[in-house]
Every structure is written in structure tokens, then in C-alpha cells.
Design an enzyme around this catalytic site. Structure first.
Site, short mmCIF file in Angstrom:
data_model
loop_
_atom_site.label_atom_id
_atom_site.label_comp_id
_atom_site.label_asym_id
_atom_site.label_seq_id
_atom_site.Cartn_x
_atom_site.Cartn_y
_atom_site.Cartn_z
N GLU A 223 0.83 -1.07 -0.01
CA GLU A 223 0.07 0.01 0.04
C GLU A 223 0.87 1.14 -0.06
OE1 GLU A 223 -1.00 3.14 0.99
OE2 GLU A 223 -2.03 2.39 2.83
N CYS A 260 -2.27 8.00 4.44
CA CYS A 260 -2.14 7.80 3.29
C CYS A 260 -3.79 8.05 2.51
CB CYS A 260 -1.97 6.16 3.12
SG CYS A 260 -2.92 5.29 4.28
P1 NAP Z 1 9.45 3.89 3.44
O1 NAP Z 1 10.69 4.51 3.20
O2 NAP Z 1 8.68 3.16 2.45
O3 NAP Z 1 9.93 2.71 4.64
C1 NAP Z 1 8.94 1.80 5.09
C2 NAP Z 1 9.67 0.39 5.21
O4 NAP Z 1 10.14 -0.23 4.13
C3 NAP Z 1 10.97 0.43 6.36
O5 NAP Z 1 11.19 -0.46 7.05
C4 NAP Z 1 12.13 0.62 5.14
O6 NAP Z 1 13.33 0.09 5.51
C5 NAP Z 1 11.68 -0.33 3.92
N1 NAP Z 1 12.01 -0.26 2.86
C6 NAP Z 1 11.92 1.05 2.20
N2 NAP Z 1 12.71 0.91 0.98
C7 NAP Z 1 13.12 -0.34 0.70
C8 NAP Z 1 13.87 -0.75 -0.08
N3 NAP Z 1 14.07 -0.23 -1.19
N4 NAP Z 1 14.24 -2.32 0.29
C9 NAP Z 1 13.69 -2.85 1.21
N5 NAP Z 1 13.11 -2.22 2.16
C10 NAP Z 1 12.80 -0.90 2.19
O7 NAP Z 1 8.51 4.78 4.43
P2 NAP Z 1 8.67 5.47 5.55
O8 NAP Z 1 9.93 5.47 6.23
O9 NAP Z 1 7.56 5.12 6.70
O10 NAP Z 1 8.38 6.93 5.14
C11 NAP Z 1 9.01 7.65 4.00
C12 NAP Z 1 8.01 7.97 2.86
O11 NAP Z 1 6.82 7.00 2.82
C13 NAP Z 1 7.17 9.21 3.44
O12 NAP Z 1 7.81 10.37 3.18
C14 NAP Z 1 5.86 8.88 2.69
O13 NAP Z 1 6.25 9.54 1.29
C15 NAP Z 1 5.65 7.74 2.48
N6 NAP Z 1 4.55 7.11 3.32
C16 NAP Z 1 3.54 6.44 2.84
C17 NAP Z 1 2.66 5.86 3.61
C18 NAP Z 1 1.34 5.36 3.28
O14 NAP Z 1 0.38 5.12 3.83
N7 NAP Z 1 1.34 4.78 2.23
C19 NAP Z 1 2.84 5.78 5.13
C20 NAP Z 1 3.94 6.18 5.48
C21 NAP Z 1 5.05 6.87 4.60
P3 NAP Z 1 14.40 0.86 6.58
O15 NAP Z 1 14.07 0.16 7.83
O16 NAP Z 1 15.64 0.49 6.35
O17 NAP Z 1 13.98 2.27 6.46
#
Ligand code: NAP
Length: 481
Positions: A223, A260
Site C-alpha cells: 500500500e 495515506c
Molecule cells: P519507507 O521509506 O517506504 O519505509 C518503510 C519500510 O520499508 C521501512 O522498514 C524501510 O526499511 C523499508 N524499505 C524502504 N525501501 C526499501 C527498499 N528499497 N528495500 C527494502 N526495504 C525498504 O516509508 P517511511 O520511512 O515510513 O516513510 C517515507 C515515505 O513513505 C514518506 O515520506 C511517505 O512518502 C511515504 N509513506 C507512505 C505511507 C502510506 O500510507 N502509504 C505511510 C508512511 C509513509 P528501513 O528500515 O531500512 O527504513
């Protein structure tokens, strides 16, 4: 951490756990809800400290988490979710006899779950993905989110306490700490059977691509958020301008815009645009900047705004104020629909309290917008009853673009219930035929299996003739108990 040992233990736990009855799995989930509540006074301060979210919100989120756990407990105790379907044998059918065929949903095996930063409880360690997988009968290997490590560890301890109380194998749940490399290794492991994720588009797509490059590709339920457009119609705005502006700003700024389902896009008719903008600006006067979840998210917010500020098509109604880099301040820009239609970058999610007000000139232009719109978690329509009568074609188009279509209220506030759909066409998710909230989320972690001419005593209880579980089943094409 030896991943082979970790997954082998989870697989062993699976072979035991999957055969427990729905009542036993439900009892475990109820014990977990009670355990989390018993540790409320330790969990809440940790989550407040690690997320910058206020105590009231975190207390409410713990209630949402345990409510969600109890919903899945009830679902599996009732048992009909397995969609038992029975076509009894027809030995005398001509020209060919029919075999006895019985189908139901069976759990997938060990699954990998990635928690979200913006819901440290309800979409994290014991959140909707973990719980729907456990309810289905799957062990969970959980990759902790680095934004709330202590909260995650505490909740993981509660899950193990509940596992112990119920005499279940401890490998039913494994808490894995680490970064991107550790998370990717979990997805690549040959014994993983599915992945659930809530977060960024980049992260979700990276995991989706990885899972599809495996020798055995596995489903990824990512998601990845959306801009949740609101379509405003003239009569509705004429009648309710101030109330709608108030509702829009309340939804946009809720939780510093870190949802989201945050409404990042609003389509407004040209004639009503000025009055709506004036009402919005009045509402924004009292909204102060507030801390975002973590500095990385605040930085990403301001980077996106800075990029948009370089676009001359936008007129800024309210500019952001990035003075304190942890605080998110609301930003609002206006653009003509004809310009918005020219660049799909204007549809990209800016995670935080930013919205784009798109001014349209005609219903024809609105139809063009609907055709160009990317997949969304939600779309909201603000129109009065008469205006809706003439919009069947538009509604038909919008149905194709979202998982939840609202005719009242705002998209934030996702009810956890039996009918909820929280998903949608790409790019909002990688699996439009699924939901990550509500009872149907359980189906992501199960697959159909059919038994042909299996002896009665070997069949699972859900498929035996005598319906010992007293569940709803489709027998010869008709639902019955
Ligand atoms: P994220 O960067 O997507 O990280 C979420 C999880 O996925 C973390 O545990 C992260 O690992 C892992 N991850 C991210 N990229 C990866 C990859 N290439 N390979 C393997 N694992 C990966 O999200 P976030 O830290 O929560 O927030 C960053 C951005 O996500 C926000 O600025 C926003 O744009 C978006 N977001 C969207 C929602 C939604 O509801 N869809 C919710 C929150 C955030 P690590 O432990 O290493 O960081």
C-alpha cells in the site's frame, strides 16, 4: 541472524498452527488484545516519544489496534471466511459422472510484514497486516520500522507473551531489526510466501520487483499511498462553501497530513474557486506547524514542496515555512486544470499537509481529468443529489480509478470493519484485488485448494458433510448453513 534457521522455525510453527481451529486461533488473538491493553502504560509513552504524535492520538491508536485484533478474532471464530464450496459427486450424470469437489481457503505459510512509520501501532508490529496474517494461519516475520524501534520491540514482547500464554510455538512471530539489506534478504528467502508493506512508492516498488525476480515469485501487497482527490460540484459549493472548506482543511491537516488517505488534490469549478479559496485561507489561519514523524519525512516534505515551487504553473495560496526542519507547515497551491492535465508529476503524493487546488472550467474538462487520473485509495465527490443524477458517466470512470468512492465527508478516517476496502488500482497499491484494512484483508494470506473425491474423515472440518463448524457454505451453487 541465520535466516535459514529463522524461516525453518517459522515453517515448523506453520505446520502446527495452521491446523488449529478458528476458535483456538481466535482465542490467541483475544489474548494478544488483552496483553496489549495490560501493557498500555508502557507502550503509549514509547510511541509518543518515538513518533512525535500526541498522547491522545496514540491512546486512540492502541484502541484501534486491539479493536482490529478482536475483529479478526471474531472472524476466524465464526469461520465462514474460508469460502467453503462443495460440488457433491454426481455418479449418475450423463454423459460423464461428476467427481466430488470441495474447495476452501488455506493459509500460505510464513509471510514477511513491513510496518509503517505513520501508524506506530495500528499499521506496525501488531497492526492490520500482522494480525490478518496470523488470523489466516500464517506465521509472521516482521521487519521493524526504524522510526519507532522501542515501541516495536515492546509490542513484539507482548505478542510473545500471548504466544506463551496460549502454548503456541514462539516462531509464530519473529521480530527482525535492521535496515534495507535485512528487509530485502527476508523477501528473497525461498521460504517466504508473501509480503505486506505500507510506506513509500519507492520502497513498495523495490520489494515488489524483488519478489518478482525470485525463482518462485510471491505476492507483494504494497500500500503505497495516494493523493485522494475530491471532486467539487458548483451547487454543492454554492450551498455549503464554508462548511466544506472547514472539512477539507481539517482532513488535510489531521496528523500533520501524514495519512495515506490525506486529500492532496481538490478539483474546484472556476466560478466557485475564489469563494472557496477565501474560506480555506480563513480556516488555515489557526493551524500551526507541528512536528512530523521524523526528520527524514519532514525533509522529504520540504524537498517536494521546493521542487513544486520551481513550477511556474502553480500559484501559491499558502506557502510552507521550513524554519524548523522537524515541523510540517501546511502548504496549498492552485493550478488550472489545463496545466494540471499536461504533467503527471502533478499527481505525485507529497506526504504531509500539502494540497493542490485544480480549477476546472467545464464538465468536459472534469471528464478529461477523470480519464487521466492515476489509481487512488479513495476518491470523494461533493455534489448535491440533482448534480449527481447527471454524472453517471463520470462516476463510472471514477469507479475504475479507486478502491473507495465517498459521497459525503472526507477520506481520512478509515473504519476497521467487515466491508472496508483500503486498497486500489496502481500506483496506490501493487494488488488492486486486495485490501489492507478490514475483514477481507485476511484473504491476502490464503490460497484456494480443492479436494477431489477425498474421503470424508480426511477432509478439513469446513468441508465435511455434517458442517460441524456451522459455517456458511456454497453447496451446489447455493449458500446454506
Ligand atoms: P519507507 O521509506 O517506504 O519505509 C518503510 C519500510 O520499508 C521501512 O522498514 C524501510 O526499511 C523499508 N524499505 C524502504 N525501501 C526499501 C527498499 N528499497 N528495500 C527494502 N526495504 C525498504 O516509508 P517511511 O520511512 O515510513 O516513510 C517515507 C515515505 O513513505 C514518506 O515520506 C511517505 O512518502 C511515504 N509513506 C507512505 C505511507 C502510506 O500510507 N502509504 C505511510 C508512511 C509513509 P528501513 O528500515 O531500512 O527504513
Amino acid at each position: 541472524m541465520n535466516l535459514d534457521n529463522l524461516f525453518s522455525a517459522a515453517q515448523e510453527a506453520f505446520l502446527f498452527y495452521k491446523n488449529l481451529s478458528g476458535k483456538e486461533k481466535g482465542a490467541f488473538l483475544e489474548t494478544l488484545a488483552e496483553t496489549l491493553e495490560a501493557h498500555r502504560s508502557e507502550i503509549v509513552p514509547l510511541a509518543v516519544q518515538e513518533s512525535n504524535l500526541p498522547e491522545g492520538r496514540i491512546n486512540g491508536e492502541l484502541g484501534r489496534t486491539t479493536g482490529q485484533i478482536r475483529l479478526f478474532a471474531n472472524l476466524v471464530k465464526e469461520g465462514s471466511w474460508v469460502e467453503a464450496t462443495i460440488d457433491p459427486a454426481m455418479p449418475d450424470r450423463t454423459p460423464l459422472p461428476r467427481a466430488d469437489i470441495r474447495r476452501f481457503l488455506t493459509p500460505l505459510g510464513p509471510v514477511v510484514v513491513f510496518g509503517a512509520s505513520n501508524f506506530p501501532l495500528a499499521f506496525s508490529t501488531a497492526g492490520g497486516d500482522t494480525i490478518s496474517a496470523l488470523a489466516a494461519g500464517c506465521p509472521v516475520i516482521y521487519k521493524a520500522h526504524p522510526a519507532h524501534p522501542q515501541t516495536s520491540k515492546k509490542v513484539a514482547d507482548c505478542i510473545h507473551e500471548a504466544i506463551l500464554k496460549c502454548g503456541l510455538p514462539s516462531a509464530l512471530f519473529t521480530h527482525v531489526e535492521g535496515g534495507i539489506a535485512e528487509g530485502q534478504a527476508l523477501v528473497k528467502h525461498p521460504m517466504a510466501k508473501a509480503v505486506a508493506f505500507t510506506g513509500s512508492h519507492v520502497g513498495g516498488m523495490a520489494l515488489f520487483n524483488l519478489a518478482n525476480q525470485r525463482e518462485e515469485p510471491i505476492p507483494v501487497y504494497a500500500e503505497m499511498g495516494s493523493v485522494n482527490p475530491i471532486f467539487c460540484f458548483p451547487n454543492k459549493l454554492d450551498k455549503e462553501n464554508d462548511a466544506l472548506a472547514k472539512a477539507f482543511i481539517a482532513s488535510l491537516t489531521l496528523g500533520v497530513g501524514q495519512f495515506c488517505t490525506n486529500p492532496g488534490l481538490i478539483f474546484v469549478p472556476e466560478k466557485q474557486a475564489k469563494a472557496f479559496e477565501t474560506a480555506i485561507v480563513a480556516e488555515l489561519k489557526d493551524i500551526a506547524a507541528a512536528p512530523m514523524l521524523h526528520p527524514g519525512i519532514a525533509q522529504a516534505y520540504y524537498d517536494s514542496i521546493q521542487f513544486l515551487e520551481s513550477r511556474e504553473e502553480l500559484r501559491w495560496v499558502k506557502v510552507s515555512d521550513p524554519k524548523h526542519l522537524i515541523n510540517g507547515s501546511t502548504a496549498l497551491a492552485e493550478i488550472k486544470a489545463s496545466d494540471w492535465l499536461k504533467d503527471k508529476l502533478f499527481q505525485k503524493e507529497v506526504f504531509g499537509a500539502f494540497a493542490m487546488m485544480v480549477v476546472y472550467q467545464s464538465e468536459e474538462e472534469l471528464l478529461e481529468i477523470a480519464k487521466h487520473l492515476h489509481g487512488q485509495l479513495t476518491i470523494t465527490i461533493w455534489a448535491d443529489a440533482e448534480e449527481l443524477q447527471n454524472q453517471l458517466f463520470l462516476l463510472n470512470l471514477l469507479e475504475e480509478k479507486c478502491g473507495r468512492l465517498l459521497f459525503k465527508g472526507v477520506p481520512t478516517g478509515v473504519e476497521v470493519g467487515y466491508a472496508m476496502q483500503h486498497g486500489g488500482p496502481f500506483p496506490s497499491t501493487t494488488a488492486p484485488n486486495s485490501t489492507s484494512v478490514g475483514a477481507h484483508a485476511i484473504k491476502r494470506f490464503a490460497r484456494p485448494i480443492a479436494f477431489q473425491d477425498m474421503p470424508q474423515d480426511l477432509l478439513p472440518d469446513a468441508l465435511k458433510d455434517n458442517n460441524v463448524l456451522d459455517i456458511w457454505r456454497m453447496v451446489n451453487g447455493k449458500w446454506e448453513k
